[in-house]
Design a protein around this motif. Structure first.
Motif: not given
Ligand SMILES: Cc1cc2nc3c(=O)[nH]c(=O)nc-3n(C[C@H](O)[C@H](O)[C@H](O)COP(=O)(O)O)c2cc1C
Length: 182
Positions: A34-35, A48-53, A85-86
């Protein structure tokens, strides 16, 4: 005026719509995470833009395949969304673990999650590293939603209500509808 500060600066920008990102990883495996740090960027080209660790397995998979699908879940799937996400796909096969039913996307190799209510398909066009994340810019190659969930103007919220992430286990649904005066 009195001021107060939440624990994190970004809580002032939450709740945020949640997507489940599906990507293809090395060996042809799929992964799901999930993000909510995701945003539209431009209309032409659709972007679109998405921040991914960079420590996430999704980061490794996007680096490998440069493509992803963005699956919009509804309220009935909040538990599985939170659980996705866990745990990391680096240690478990989350598709099997959570029994996600997948189908082929139209324009990318990453699959779509059939239980979602809306989908975007994208290919990475650029990125910038900021702190612990890679901010990916994706061109949207296709987008669609469940026919009874959407109209020309967006979600039919009485029929399908996308979830928004607040903090921790807490999510929100869109509530009141207000119109600005002409
Ligand atoms: C609602 C929700 C939203 C999240 N949003 C993001 C996000 O925008 N970017 C990110 O890197 N991680 C986000 N996370 C955390 C990742 O989903 C989590 O680290 C996940 O376990 C990574 O999985 P992976 O290692 O299989 O890719 C979010 C988690 C939740 C529950």
């Amino acid at each position: 005026m009195d001021f107060a500060k939440p624990k994190h600066f970004y809580y002032l920008l939450h709740p945020r719509p949640v997507v489940v990102i599906l990507s293809v990883c090395e060996g042809g495996r799929y992964n799901a995470m999930p993000a909510s740090w995701i945003t539209p960027v431009s209309e032409e080209p659709p972007t679109i833009a998405v921040a991914i660790d960079r420590e996430s397995y999704t980061f490794t998979c996007i680096e490998y395949s440069k493509e992803a699908t963005f699956n919009i879940p509804s309220a009935q799937h909040v538990d599985v969304v939170y659980k996705l996400g866990s745990v990391s796909g680096r240690s478990v096969d989350k598709i099997k673990m959570f029994g996600l039913s997948l189908a082929k996307a139209n324009r990318v190799g990453a699959p779509i999650w059939q239980d979602a209510i809306g989908w975007l398909e994208g290919r990475v066009t650029s990125f910038v590293d900021v702190g612990e994340v890679r901010l990916y810019v994706f061109e949207v190659l296709d987008y669609y939603a469940k026919a009874d969930a959407i109209s020309e103007w967006g979600w039919q919220l009485q029929k399908a209500n996308p979830i928004h992430h607040g903090a921790g286990r807490w999510f929100y649904l869109v509530g009141r509808h207000i119109a600005a005066s002409k």
